[in-house]
Design a protein around this motif. Structure first.
Motif, PDB file in Angstrom:
ATOM      1  N   TRP A 169      52.231  55.340  35.760  1.00 23.08           N
ATOM      2  CA  TRP A 169      50.860  55.703  35.296  1.00 23.08           C
ATOM      3  C   TRP A 169      50.134  55.205  34.501  1.00 23.08           C
ATOM      4  O   TRP A 169      48.852  54.849  35.096  1.00 23.08           O
ATOM      5  N   GLU A 170      50.753  54.506  33.516  1.00 21.98           N
ATOM      6  CA  GLU A 170      49.508  53.782  32.655  1.00 21.98           C
ATOM      7  C   GLU A 170      49.031  52.302  33.520  1.00 21.98           C
ATOM      8  O   GLU A 170      47.896  51.963  33.275  1.00 21.98           O
ATOM      9  N   LYS A 171      49.879  51.874  34.334  1.00 20.38           N
ATOM     10  CA  LYS A 171      49.458  50.762  35.055  1.00 20.38           C
ATOM     11  C   LYS A 171      48.165  51.089  36.063  1.00 20.38           C
ATOM     12  O   LYS A 171      47.414  50.451  36.142  1.00 20.38           O
ATOM     13  N   ALA A 172      48.674  52.385  36.587  1.00 21.35           N
ATOM     14  CA  ALA A 172      47.527  52.957  37.362  1.00 21.35           C
ATOM     15  C   ALA A 172      46.126  53.260  36.545  1.00 21.35           C
ATOM     16  O   ALA A 172      44.960  52.849  37.230  1.00 21.35           O
ATOM     17  N   LEU A 173      46.322  53.722  35.547  1.00 20.89           N
ATOM     18  CA  LEU A 173      45.110  54.153  34.597  1.00 20.89           C
ATOM     19  C   LEU A 173      44.150  53.278  34.383  1.00 20.89           C
ATOM     20  O   LEU A 173      42.952  53.095  34.817  1.00 20.89           O
ATOM     21  N   VAL A 177      43.680  50.768  38.402  1.00 18.30           N
ATOM     22  CA  VAL A 177      43.002  51.415  39.430  1.00 18.30           C
ATOM     23  C   VAL A 177      41.655  51.441  39.217  1.00 18.30           C
ATOM     24  O   VAL A 177      40.526  51.224  39.567  1.00 18.30           O
TER      25      VAL A 177
END
Lengths: 469, 467
Positions: free
Chosen positions: A318-322, A325
């Motif tokens: 999730w944090e990588k995506a936050l 992205v």
């Protein structure tokens, strides 16, 4: 095709922040801790105090730099996925969940992985090899990367003495000093030390790169609440001021060096003082900094796509995506450090990141709109209540979709019956599969490789001899 | 504040997709499986084949409906967060790696949790209770939500009988028909069966709710490559045609229901036929769908933040993050639904808690960067000067608590975390247990209203001949 990108600041707000940065550079200035810089910046029209090494900047001087220092490549508003493999000191042993010092074997393995992973744009050796004298390790890693990497690479350089050695190696590959000049084979990142300082070693190394017209990334490493204001807008003022100060200095060198600007903005955990790698405020600052850098007309990079999780869990993804992205949606040119896991390197994380970035790259292809893809004739032919499975159009496009390499798409029953493995197990298998099935092969002629080996050996011996003395 | 949203299709491309949707309705037609509806549409100028139950909708009527129907909320260029729990059939138990059918008690637990999760804005029961007769489980779900939810609710309506019962319950809660009219007590998700069909019972339910001006969300479920073309643009055009078919029907009814367009589109694994809950193409079609709905002046409601992973691992976080971030960046008003796991295999209380935490982070992003004299902090920067630090500044003290704080996410050091590792499932489990043990479900309506709701449920059970 992406037609409009994300923005979190209005144009007026960008101007307000930039005006704040101009004021700080005029009233407070910035310290360049290198004697030579005093001459260079004074000749560029800055107000220099040699005793304190503090330099103040007029608007004219800043505008002159903005007008004359070229960007690495023209900024492009279409989002891309450009992620570098990380450079860290320690490496994670996936089985014991312990960080251990990296080795030359690890460095070779990371390069092998980077060669095989489609979505890692820039390769690295991943770690600092502990079995090589520390002052020579960056030369050693660059030697490996020059010989074996199929991609452009990045490697931190901390030792001034290593720069001429690295240049010599690069000349072997490019064919000579003139061929290396102005190429993008080597680049360097000049980091500020917030608030408002540039340290001597980095300035000296940057100068060596700039003298050969090699690209420089000027980066600001503000940290909200400790070395910069606790408010994101204040952090951005300081970040913009440091980027502009670095840019003016590059301008003062009067070289053809191209520049990219970077925000390595951080947030500090206010209870413990720990540096955080993923927080929503940090993402906002990356997005704001990107807009400011674009306002200056430069390519931008940042340290998004990181996590505070110590595990390969939902928080990690999730944090990588936050941040990743969002920065992609804003059109950042370069983001992230793949393989990064809590201040260490993990080969399994590199594989997971590569898979995730594959999905994002596919999104970057956008929605193709034409007569064939709108498929009105097929919809007419199928009609209400039919299905499209048997249509030729479906057959023709059945392989258009992204396919996972390790991400799982199996039923719960199947998953539970086969051991209920988490994705890390599949990532670990993938690492082993690549490492056991691929060989590192030379990417340069043997005579060049031999020359590189000799230069590396000479440097390692010199460092060892110095250490022995 | 967000000033520019992400667009993956140009205005010209949106118009081309919508033009295809209008042509589908006009040239292919739409199957309304209820003669009453077909007669209504015929009177409004549709060319109707009663034998095939297909109405071809002239473009002029579609455009008239678009111009006159009311959007649930105006689309805006900055994202908001509008999250509701997903509704599935099963509950996933992480510890035993098993799934089991949902029960009324699970429904109560989900409502209780949602009441205490600050970033879940709309409530549902999370699962369909299967310890009651399944054919009237929608009535039990509504009963629990109307009685115990502190938030706006979303639920399913299976039959016309249930629709009448839900209306009666909602009237009891609001105080009567006038009070119910224009309220948002019942949010109906009208689901055409792709391609291009609305069943009789859906049309009947839409009529009941439409005549009471209750919000109606169109939720077609075109699946790329099976019930829609294998190309993204074609499937989006079909999805919009199905949205518009519902809109035209409600317009012809004379309904004042506010509407949202969109719906949960799907892709499938073309090798296995398995419906996918996370894929880059899924994000792209939802982004295009949001753009089309916004272009027509309607708010969009799409699913996002779902995963094909069966546990709370990296894939689960990335799958959810990718689609949620993109829809957020595109300004989608709805980025539901929460608590799903394993490609729709079940509902997971632990995941709901973690996703609530994610919502907190997105909320901070939605607040944007505040730019004013205080936040620009020029005086502080000048005061601290070169090489100093901001730790002891009053400005820092004043803003030290502005930062987002994690609940179940960890910010521990590596060594600390792995010295006593507590996986995210376990941390979430503890939060679930804490909320459920410290809070009991309390009636949100008066005893009289609760008794009236119970009476409606009992009457339905009796009428259906069920226990």
């Amino acid at each position: 095709m992406i037609f409009r990108k994300l923005k979190v600041l209005s144009d007026d707000e960008v101007v307000k922040i930039v005006e704040g940065a101009f004021r700080i550079l005029r009233t407070t200035g910035c310290r360049f801790e290198d004697e030579k810089c005093m001459d260079e910046l004074e000749s560029a029209g800055c107000d220099v105090d040699r005793a304190t090494m503090v330099v103040k900047f007029s608007e004219d001087v800043i505008f002159d730099a903005l007008d004359n220092v070229p960007s690495v490549t023209p900024p492009d508003d279409l989002p891309k996925v450009r992620v570098a493999s990380a450079n860290k000191g320690m490496i994670l042993d996936c089985k014991t969940k312990k960080m251990r010092p990296g080795t030359t074997e690890d460095a070779r393995n990371v390069i092998k992985l980077c060669n095989s992973l489609d979505n890692i744009t820039l390769a690295s050796a991943g770690i600092v090899s502990s079995d090589v004298p520390v002052q020579a390790v960056e030369v050693f890693n660059i030697g490996l990367l020059m010989k074996y990497s199929e991609k452009l690479f990045n490697q931190w350089i901390y030792e001034t003495e290593n720069v001429p050695v690295v240049m010599e190696m690069a000349e072997v590959i490019t064919g000579g000093s003139e061929e290396l000049r102005g190429s993008k084979f080597l680049s360097y990142m000049l980091n500020s030390v917030s608030p408002l300082r540039f340290p001597p070693k980095q300035l000296a190394i940057s100068r060596m790169y700039a003298e050969r017209d090699l690209p420089i990334a000027v980066a600001s490493m503000t940290q909200a609440g400790s070395v910069s204001p606790a408010t994101p807008a204040g952090c951005l003022v300081l970040c913009a001021a440091e980027l502009l100060a670095g840019l003016v200095w590059v301008r003062s060198l009067r070289t053809k060096t191209e520049v990219a600007l970077g925000a390595l903005t951080q947030v500090m955990q206010m209870r413990t003082g720990r540096q955080l790698y993923a927080s929503p405020e940090q993402t906002l600052m990356f997005l704001g900094a990107h807009q400011i850098i674009r306002y200056f007309g430069y390519c931008s990079g940042n340290t998004s796509f990181e996590t505070d999780s110590c595990d390969f869990d939902m928080q990690n993804g999730w944090e990588k995506a936050l941040s990743g992205v969002m920065c992609w949606a804003a059109g950042c040119d370069m983001f992230g450090q793949a393989g990064f896991l809590f201040d260490g390197f993990s080969m399994e994380q590199l594989v997971l990141d590569n898979e995730a970035l594959g999905m994002l790259s596919k999104v970057g292809e956008g929605v193709l709109v034409n007569d064939d893809t709108l498929a009105l004739d097929v919809i007419k032919s199928v009609g209400p209540g039919g299905n499209f499975l048997g249509e030729k159009h479906t057959m023709a496009h059945a392989r258009d979709a992204w396919r996972p390499s390790i991400f799982q798409r199996v039923s719960f029953e199947h998953w539970a019956k086969s051991g209920g493995m988490r994705i890390i197990a599949h990532a670990h298998d993938k690492v082993n599969e690549i490492l056991s099935s691929k060989e590192l092969s030379l990417q340069i002629p043997e005579d060049q490789a031999k020359a590189i080996d000799e230069i590396v050996a000479r440097r390692v011996a010199a460092v060892a001899e110095k250490g022995a003395c | 504040m967000i000033f520019n949203k992400l667009d993956v299709v140009s205005t010209q491309e949106i118009e081309r997709i919508l033009d295809t949707s209008y042509r589908i309705l006009e040239e292919v037609g739409f199957k309304y499986e209820w003669d009453w509806a077909l007669e209504l549409l015929e009177k409004r100028g549709c060319k109707v084949d009663m034998a095939k139950q297909i109405a071809c909708v002239p473009r002029s009527l579609t455009l008239e409906a678009v111009a006159n129907m009311k959007p649930l909320a105006s689309p805006q260029d900055y994202p908001k967060i509008f999250w509701a729990p997903w509704i599935g059939m099963n509950i996933i138990d992480f510890e035993t790696k098993t799934k089991r059918a949902g029960t009324l008690n699970d429904c109560r637990n989900v409502i209780n949790l949602v009441n205490h999760l600050e970033n879940i804005s709309v409530s549902s029961t999370g699962v369909v209770p299967q310890d009651v007769p399944i054919e009237i489980s929608d009535i039990y779900m509504a009963e629990l939500l109307f009685k115990y939810s502190e938030k706006i609710v979303t639920t399913w309506t299976y039959t016309i009988e249930s629709a009448h019962d839900l209306v009666e319950m909602a009237k009891a809660v609001t105080g009567g028909e006038d009070e119910l009219r224009g309220s948002r007590m019942i949010n109906y998700l009208a689901e055409p069966v792709s391609p291009l069909k609305l069943s009789k019972h859906s049309l009947e339910i839409m009529k009941v709710y439409g005549e009471l001006d209750q919000p109606i969300n169109m939720g077609p479920m075109v699946q790329v490559g099976t019930t829609g073309p294998a190309t993204l643009a074609g499937s989006v055009a079909l999805q919009m045609a199905e949205n518009l078919a519902g809109l035209v029907y409600l317009y012809c009814l004379g309904s004042n229901s506010p509407m949202a367009l969109g719906g949960p589109m799907q892709t499938s694994d073309m090798r296995t036929g398995r419906c996918l809950y996370a894929a880059p193409e899924l994000s792209l079609i939802h982004l295009a769908l949001v753009a089309c709905a916004h272009h027509l002046g309607f708010m969009s409601g799409c699913t996002s933040g779902l995963t094909d992973s069966n546990c709370m691992d990296f894939q689960s976080g990335w799958d959810r993050g990718l689609s949620m971030m993109l829809l957020w960046a595109a300004g989608s008003e709805s980025i539901g639904m929460r608590g799903e796991i394993g490609g729709g295999e079940g509902f997971c209380l632990e995941s709901l808690v973690v996703e609530n935490e994610m919502g907190g982070m997105l909320r901070v992003l939605s607040e944007g960067i505040l730019v004013n004299d205080d936040t620009l902090a020029l005086d502080v920067i000048e005061k601290v000067g070169i090489g100093g630090n901001y730790l002891m500044e009053k400005h820092t003290m004043r803003h030290a608590r502005d930062f987002w704080q994690p609940g179940v996410f960890t910010q521990d050091t590596f060594d600390k975390y792995w010295s006593e590792p507590k996986p995210i499932e376990q941390r979430a489990r503890e939060r679930v247990e804490k909320i459920l043990s410290e809070n009991s479900l309390e009636l949100q309506v008066s005893e009289d209203v609760a008794a009236e709701i119970d009476r409606i449920v009992s009457r339905r059970v009796k009428a259906a001949g069920l226990q």
